[in-house]
Enzyme design. Structure first.
Site, PDB file in Angstrom:
ATOM      1  N   ARG A  79       0.852  -1.192   0.000  1.00 56.18           N
ATOM      2  CA  ARG A  79       0.000   0.000   0.000  1.00 56.18           C
ATOM      3  C   ARG A  79       0.886   1.240   0.000  1.00 56.18           C
ATOM      4  O   ARG A  79       2.103   1.145   0.103  1.00 56.18           O
ATOM      5  CB  ARG A  79      -0.926  -0.014   1.235  1.00 56.18           C
ATOM      6  N   GLY A  80       0.239   2.402  -0.127  1.00 57.49           N
ATOM      7  CA  GLY A  80       1.003   3.653  -0.224  1.00 57.49           C
ATOM      8  C   GLY A  80       1.288   3.914  -1.695  1.00 57.49           C
ATOM      9  O   GLY A  80       1.703   3.002  -2.420  1.00 57.49           O
ATOM     10  N   ALA A  81       1.058   5.156  -2.110  1.00 56.65           N
ATOM     11  CA  ALA A  81       1.040   5.454  -3.547  1.00 56.65           C
ATOM     12  C   ALA A  81       2.292   4.994  -4.329  1.00 56.65           C
ATOM     13  O   ALA A  81       2.164   4.275  -5.332  1.00 56.65           O
ATOM     14  CB  ALA A  81       0.771   6.939  -3.745  1.00 56.65           C
ATOM     15  N   ARG A 122      -6.956  -0.573  -6.778  1.00 58.45           N
ATOM     16  CA  ARG A 122      -7.114   0.559  -5.851  1.00 58.45           C
ATOM     17  C   ARG A 122      -7.270   1.807  -6.714  1.00 58.45           C
ATOM     18  O   ARG A 122      -6.357   2.180  -7.443  1.00 58.45           O
ATOM     19  CB  ARG A 122      -5.914   0.686  -4.893  1.00 58.45           C
ATOM     20  N   GLN A 227      -2.098   2.772   9.957  1.00 59.48           N
ATOM     21  CA  GLN A 227      -0.791   2.870   9.277  1.00 59.48           C
ATOM     22  C   GLN A 227       0.179   3.726  10.087  1.00 59.48           C
ATOM     23  O   GLN A 227       1.382   3.481  10.072  1.00 59.48           O
ATOM     24  CB  GLN A 227      -0.960   3.479   7.873  1.00 59.48           C
ATOM     25  N   ASP A 268      -1.975  10.770  -2.458  1.00 60.12           N
ATOM     26  CA  ASP A 268      -2.303   9.654  -3.358  1.00 60.12           C
ATOM     27  C   ASP A 268      -2.633  10.152  -4.754  1.00 60.12           C
ATOM     28  O   ASP A 268      -2.486   9.415  -5.728  1.00 60.12           O
ATOM     29  CB  ASP A 268      -3.464   8.845  -2.795  1.00 60.12           C
ATOM     30  N   ASN A 278      -5.571  12.362  -0.021  1.00 56.02           N
ATOM     31  CA  ASN A 278      -4.674  11.586   0.847  1.00 56.02           C
ATOM     32  C   ASN A 278      -5.543  10.867   1.877  1.00 56.02           C
ATOM     33  O   ASN A 278      -6.776  11.017   1.895  1.00 56.02           O
ATOM     34  CB  ASN A 278      -3.636  12.499   1.519  1.00 56.02           C
ATOM     35  N   LYS A 279      -4.911  10.094   2.708  1.00 56.96           N
ATOM     36  CA  LYS A 279      -5.619   9.274   3.704  1.00 56.96           C
ATOM     37  C   LYS A 279      -6.708  10.063   4.430  1.00 56.96           C
ATOM     38  O   LYS A 279      -6.503  11.227   4.779  1.00 56.96           O
ATOM     39  CB  LYS A 279      -4.578   8.736   4.698  1.00 56.96           C
TER      40      LYS A 279
HETATM   41  O1  MRU Z   1      -4.626   3.396   2.031  1.00 54.82           O
HETATM   42  P1  MRU Z   1      -3.139   3.567   1.994  1.00 54.82           P
HETATM   43  O2  MRU Z   1      -2.447   3.065   3.201  1.00 54.82           O
HETATM   44  O3  MRU Z   1      -2.550   3.045   0.696  1.00 54.82           O
HETATM   45  O4  MRU Z   1      -2.967   5.144   1.975  1.00 54.82           O
HETATM   46  C1  MRU Z   1      -1.682   5.694   1.909  1.00 54.82           C
HETATM   47  C2  MRU Z   1      -1.669   7.143   2.102  1.00 54.82           C
HETATM   48  O5  MRU Z   1      -2.666   7.818   2.128  1.00 54.82           O
HETATM   49  C3  MRU Z   1      -0.322   7.764   2.147  1.00 54.82           C
HETATM   50  O6  MRU Z   1      -0.327   8.859   3.005  1.00 54.82           O
HETATM   51  C4  MRU Z   1       0.046   8.196   0.723  1.00 54.82           C
HETATM   52  O7  MRU Z   1      -0.083   7.134  -0.185  1.00 54.82           O
HETATM   53  C5  MRU Z   1       1.406   8.684   0.610  1.00 54.82           C
HETATM   54  S1  MRU Z   1       2.565   7.330   0.539  1.00 54.82           S
HETATM   55  C6  MRU Z   1       4.115   7.952   0.346  1.00 54.82           C
END
Ligand code: MRU
Length: 380
Positions: A79-81, A122, A227, A268, A278-279
């Site tokens: 996970r994470g962009a 996703r 996270q 994201d 973002n999250k």
């Molecule tokens: O749902 P996730 O855990 O994939 O969400 C991730 C985030 O929102 C992060 O803050 C974002 O991707 C930045 S990762 C460098």
């Protein structure tokens, strides 16, 4: 078969000295412990460090098919962009490998189908689609199945290397925004595990710490999947950076009492006008930061910018399973008859963002022009 390069046990993981952990970032080596994904050339498989289980358990998920990889992405084993970009890029190589005994036209058709499956796994992080499209463009003129695999792998590895470099450049720009003695609020997780190497917002924090600045990081736990509490706190602890984990709803009172000097988050997807997905909880934090006159910084590579989304309203926000909110493992605390919503992201309007830190520099409002200038700089 031994697991290549990754650490193999929780004991090995715990034994990594903190100092080595920080140095590994600055030597541009990806520490085995924070490498989110690896291609297994012998088996034609993708090995994922299963982030759902960290820091409690060190476990890997070997994906041998596109179906399995899409499931691992949906379930957030990776996970994470930027890490999703890696999953997408190596996923294309996996699709080529899976179809290596097909005639070339059938293999290309199957990869095209895999492309759609992965892209939908996703929907919010645009980096996933960006990397998949990039690999697809490189392989479309291949004339044999072997060439498809080779070209896909070459491009995926190029993306992996670029991510390392870009995050390091981004940290170089961001570090000037962190004053000595800063107390920083950080939301979700933007470190090596999510960044596919160096990390974005957390990369800046690490670099500031490495340069000798005194810091304290307030880590928002990041409900529902934690996270922040699980991954950000773990990476900060490994790096020896002083930090305090707080529940998400503590951010307002911490700001009011003067404990927070600046906020750092990742992204994201950033729309052409600077609106940033973002999250979930990021928008709330940005509103609070504006009210308390605290700088609110977004850190992201330019591959997170999506010019096809003119503003935040065009960004699809992923809705995730209700069970993530209602229960912990198998224990449910929410009444059965209650309706639950679980949007994974929110959109922060550009006018609440003090600056966007990219590998092309620190972008300031108005973002419509600073974003275009940054992208032009990248093309040169
Ligand atoms: O749902 P996730 O855990 O994939 O969400 C991730 C985030 O929102 C992060 O803050 C974002 O991707 C930045 S990762 C460098």
């Amino acid at each position: 078969m031994p697991v290549p390069k990754f650490l193999q046990s929780q004991r090995e993981l715990n034994a990594v000295p903190k100092r080595d952990f920080v140095l590994s970032f600055f030597n541009m080596e990806v520490h085995a412990l924070t490498k989110p994904l690896q291609w297994d050339q012998e088996e034609g498989a993708i090995l994922l460090l299963d982030q759902r289980k960290l820091p409690r358990e060190l476990d890997y998920w070997r994906c041998r098919t596109i179906g399995e990889l899409a499931l691992a992405i949906r379930q957030m084993a990776i996970r994470g962009a930027p890490s999703l970009a890696l999953a997408g890029a190596f996923g294309m190589a996996l699709a080529a490998w899976e179809n290596r005994s097909q005639p070339i036209t059938a293999a290309k058709k199957a990869i095209e189908d895999a492309k759609s499956v992965l892209q939908c796994s996703r929907p919010t992080a645009v980096n996933l689609r960006w990397a998949i499209d990039r690999v697809w463009r490189k392989i479309t003129n291949a004339s044999t199945p072997d060439e498809l695999i080779q070209k896909a792998l070459e491009e995926a590895r190029a993306i992996e290397e670029e991510i390392q470099l870009v995050h390091r450049q981004l940290a170089g720009y961001g570090v000037s925004l962190v004053p000595d003695g800063a107390q920083i609020y950080h939301h979700c997780h933007t470190g090596a595990l999510a960044g596919g190497g160096f990390g974005t917002a957390l990369g800046i924090i690490l670099q500031a710490f490495q340069s000798g600045k005194k810091l304290h990081v307030f880590v928002g736990e990041t409900r529902p999947l934690l996270q922040g509490a699980r991954l950000t706190a773990w990476e900060l602890a490994r790096a020896g950076i002083p930090h305090t984990v707080v529940v998400d709803s503590a951010s307002g009172s911490l700001m009011r009492s003067g404990h927070i000097h600046l906020c750092f988050v990742g992204a994201d997807r950033i729309a052409a006008n600077g609106d940033t997905a973002n999250k979930i909880g990021t928008y709330t934090l940005a509103v609070l930061a504006r009210y308390h006159d605290i700088p609110f910084y977004v850190a992201a590579p330019t591959s997170t910018i999506d010019l096809a989304s003119p503003g935040g309203e065009a960004i699809p926000v992923e809705e995730r399973p209700a069970e993530e909110v209602t229960s912990l493992v198998s224990y449910r605390w929410v009444p059965e008859e209650s309706r639950v919503a679980n949007p994974a992201f929110d959109v922060t309007p550009a006018d609440l963002i003090t600056a966007i830190i990219t590998e092309c520099g620190v972008l300031r409002p108005p973002y419509t022009s600073s974003i275009r200038q940054a992208l032009a700089k990248r093309e040169n």
